[in-house]
Design an enzyme around this catalytic site. Structure first.
Site, PDB file in Angstrom:
ATOM      1  N   GLU A  16    -114.230  26.219  17.001  1.00  0.00           N
ATOM      2  CA  GLU A  16    -113.183  27.238  17.260  1.00  0.00           C
ATOM      3  C   GLU A  16    -112.197  26.840  18.358  1.00  0.00           C
ATOM      4  OE1 GLU A  16    -112.662  30.177  15.850  1.00  0.00           O
ATOM      5  OE2 GLU A  16    -114.699  30.427  14.741  1.00  0.00           O
ATOM      6  N   CYS A  25    -104.640  33.514  14.431  1.00  0.00           N
ATOM      7  CA  CYS A  25    -105.171  32.644  13.682  1.00  0.00           C
ATOM      8  C   CYS A  25    -104.543  32.328  12.288  1.00  0.00           C
ATOM      9  CB  CYS A  25    -106.701  33.091  13.421  1.00  0.00           C
ATOM     10  SG  CYS A  25    -106.926  34.448  12.152  1.00  0.00           S
TER      11      CYS A  25
END
Length: 147
Positions: A16, A25
């Protein structure tokens, strides 16, 4: 509640990355910390300690879903690899997957072979293979097979 294997937490941190400021994202979802999305607003800022707490909560929630879906014995590493998968893709993805079906048939090798199929995301309306997902799935397989 059963703790998450440290290798699984390290995998999620690495996959991540740490972002103390909210960002969108690739799927266009506001995200912060180590991939935390619940209640995140653009412009939000957190500390590294808050990011770690979010990660622990998110991975615990993912592991709880794994515990509900998987009907066969798992090692802590296998459970952690699956928690990383669920944290990234959601419990629905695991729940409807051939990976879960094979696992619940005690076909652990067959289940491991399914991880690399989950490397696509829809970006700007196009199904795209993401290098980060390829790397993450490979790390999850390695952790799962370490069992």
């Amino acid at each position: 509640m059963k703790p998450i294997h440290p290798d699984a937490l390290a995998l999620a941190r690495n996959a991540e990355g740490l972002y103390l400021n909210a960002y969108l994202c690739p799927a266009g979802v506001p995200t912060i910390g180590y991939g935390h999305t619940a209640g995140v607003k653009m412009g939000q800022r957190i500390t590294a300690s808050q990011a770690e707490n979010f990660l622990l909560e998110d991975m615990a929630a993912a592991a709880a879903q794994v515990d509900k879906l998987v009907k066969v014995p798992l090692t802590d590493r296998q459970r952690g690899a699956l928690a990383s998968f669920v944290f990234n893709l959601g419990a629905g993805a695991l729940g409807s997957s051939t990976l879960l079906r094979r696992l619940n048939q005690r076909d652990y090798a067959g289940a491991a072979a399914e991880f690399p199929k989950w490397v696509y995301a829809t970006v700007n309306g196009v199904k795209t293979q993401l290098p980060g997902l390829v790397k993450r799935r490979a790390a999850e397989v390695k952790l799962f097979e370490k069992g």
